[in-house]
Design an enzyme around this catalytic site. Structure first.
Site, short mmCIF file in Angstrom:
data_model
loop_
_atom_site.label_atom_id
_atom_site.label_comp_id
_atom_site.label_asym_id
_atom_site.label_seq_id
_atom_site.Cartn_x
_atom_site.Cartn_y
_atom_site.Cartn_z
N GLU A 71 43.88 29.88 52.04
CA GLU A 71 42.54 29.62 52.58
C GLU A 71 41.63 30.82 52.36
O GLU A 71 40.44 30.66 52.04
CB GLU A 71 42.66 29.29 54.07
N TYR A 93 52.89 29.42 57.20
CA TYR A 93 51.62 29.76 57.85
C TYR A 93 50.93 30.94 57.18
O TYR A 93 49.73 30.87 56.88
CB TYR A 93 51.83 30.01 59.34
#
Length: 362
Positions: free
Chosen positions: A293, A286
Site C-alpha cells: 500500500e 500484514y
C-alpha cells in the site's frame, strides 16, 4: 523376569456421591483398572515401596458403585474416582469389616459426614445462586437473528475473497507476469463489493454485535478503502501498475482464514488448524500488505502532483492551496501507525488464543 505382584499403598476418602482412591505409585505404566460385580480390580507396573514392579489389589465395595471408574495418572501417583450408585454416607469402604493392611484414610481429602453434608449444601446453594443470576439476565429475542446475520456476512465475504484469490492464482499460472498489469480491471468489481460490505464490520463493532475493538476495525477498513477508492479508483495510470496485484493478493489471503474462523465461531465451533492459521498468517502478510500500500501511494504522488487532482484551493483571505500529494505524505505516516495498531492488537489476540498453556499430565 518380573517378580511376584505386590500391593501398593492406597489411600481413600469419600463424599456422598463419590469415592476417591489415591494409589502411591510413580511412573505408572499400563494401568488396568476395572470394576466387576462391585469389585475393583487394579493391576499396573510402577515404582512403589518395593521398587519398580507389578502391583495389584482388589477392593470389594461396601455398597453398589458405577462400573466405570475415572483414572488420572500423574508422575507421582494414580488417582481413581468411583461414583456411588446411591448418594449416601458409608461407614467404611470395603464389604469386609477388617480394613486391609494396604488401605488407609486419605487425610488430605478426608471429611466426616457433617463436613461433607455442609460441602454438598454449599455446592447446591452455589448452583441455585448461579441459576438465579442467569434468570435475571434478560434473554435476547434477536439472538438467533443476529447469529444468522453474522454467519451470512462472514460466508459472503469468504466466498468473495475466495473468488478473488482463485481468479488471481489461476491467471498468474496461465499468464505469468502479464497478469500483473490488468489485475485491477479483472478483479476490481469484486474487490469494490467486498470492501464496501466490510464497512459493516465497523457498524457491528459500534453497536456491540461483535466483541472486536472498534479502532482496529476502523483502521483496517478505512485504510484499505482509501487505497482502493481514492488512489486506484480515481487514477487510471495506477490501475495498470504491478503493485495492484500484490495489494489484492495479500488482502485476499488474509481474509481466506479470517472470515471462516469468525463464521465457525458464530456456531461455537473451533477448528485448531484454522485458529492457528488465522492468528499466524498475518505475521508476514500484514507488513507485506502495508508495504505494498505504501508503494502504491508513493507511486501515485507524482501523478497527483501533475494533475492537481483532489488539491483544494481555499478562498481569500487565506488564498492557500492544500496540495493532495502533501496529504498523501502525511497519510504514509498514518498508514504505518495504523499497521502498528493492528499488529499490536493481533499480537495480543494471538497470545490469548495460541499462548502457552499449563501442561496437564495424563
Amino acid at each position: 523376569m518380573a517378580g511376584p505382584s505386590l500391593r501398593p499403598h492406597v489411600h481413600w476418602a469419600q463424599r456422598h456421591r463419590e469415592l476417591f482412591l489415591r494409589v502411591d505409585l510413580s511412573d505408572v505404566r499400563n494401568p488396568d483398572i476395572t470394576i466387576t460385580d462391585n469389585v475393583l480390580h487394579f493391576r499396573a507396573q510402577g515404582h512403589g515401596a518395593k521398587g519398580d514392579n507389578i502391583y495389584e489389589f482388589e477392593i470389594e465395595f461396601l455398597e453398589p458403585v458405577e462400573p466405570k471408574p475415572v483414572c488420572r495418572v500423574t508422575q507421582r501417583q494414580l488417582n481413581i474416582t468411583v461414583q456411588k450408585k446411591e448418594s449416601n454416607w458409608w461407614e467404611r469402604l470395603t464389604k469386609q469389616e477388617k480394613r486391609p493392611l494396604f488401605l488407609a484414610p486419605d487425610f488430605d481429602r478426608w471429611l466426616d459426614e457433617s463436613d461433607a453434608e455442609m460441602e454438598l449444601k454449599e455446592k447446591e446453594e452455589e448452583k441455585i445462586n448461579k441459576m438465579k443470576i442467569e434468570s435475571r439476565i434478560p434473554k435476547d429475542p434477536f439472538k438467533h437473528l443476529k447469529k444468522g446475520y453474522l454467519i451470512m456476512y462472514n460466508l459472503v465475504q469468504f466466498l468473495g475473497f475466495s473468488w478473488i484469490f482463485v481468479n488471481m492464482t489461476v491467471r498468474l499460472f496461465i499468464l505469468g507476469k502479464d497478469s500483473f498489469y490488468d489485475t485491477f480491471h479483472t478483479i476490481s468489481d469484486m474487490m469494490y463489493f467486498c470492501q464496501t460490505l466490510a464497512l459493516m464490520e465497523i457498524m457491528n463493532s459500534l453497536i456491540g454485535l461483535v466483541r472486536s475493538p472498534l479502532i482496529p476495525a476502523v483502521v483496517q477498513v478505512f485504510g484499505r478503502n482509501f487505497v482502493l477508492f481514492v488512489i486506484l479508483g480515481s487514477l487510471e495510470e495506477m490501475q495498470s501498475k504491478p503493485v495492484v496485484f500484490f495489494i489484492f493478493y495479500f488482502w485476499s489471503i488474509i481474509e481466506l482464514f479470517r472470515y471462516p474462523y469468525y463464521m465457525l465461531s458464530c456456531i461455537g465451533i473451533e477448528w485448531k488448524p484454522l485458529t492457528w492459521l488465522r492468528y499466524t498468517v498475518w505475521i508476514p502478510l500484514y507488513p507485506l500488505g502495508g508495504l505494498a500500500e505504501a508503494v502504491c501511494i508513493v507511486q501515485s504522488i507524482p501523478i497527483f502532483s501533475e494533475t492537481g487532482k483532489f488539491s483544494l484551493g481555499l478562498p481569500n483571505p487565506l488564498n492557500v492551496t492544500i496540495q493532495f500529494p502533501f496529504v498523501l505524505q502525511i497519510y504514509l505516516i498514518v498508514l504505518f501507525l495504523g499497521i502498528f495498531v493492528n499488529f499490536r492488537h493481533l499480537y495480543k489476540q494471538r497470545k490469548q488464543h495460541l499462548g502457552p498453556k499449563k501442561r496437564k499430565m495424563k
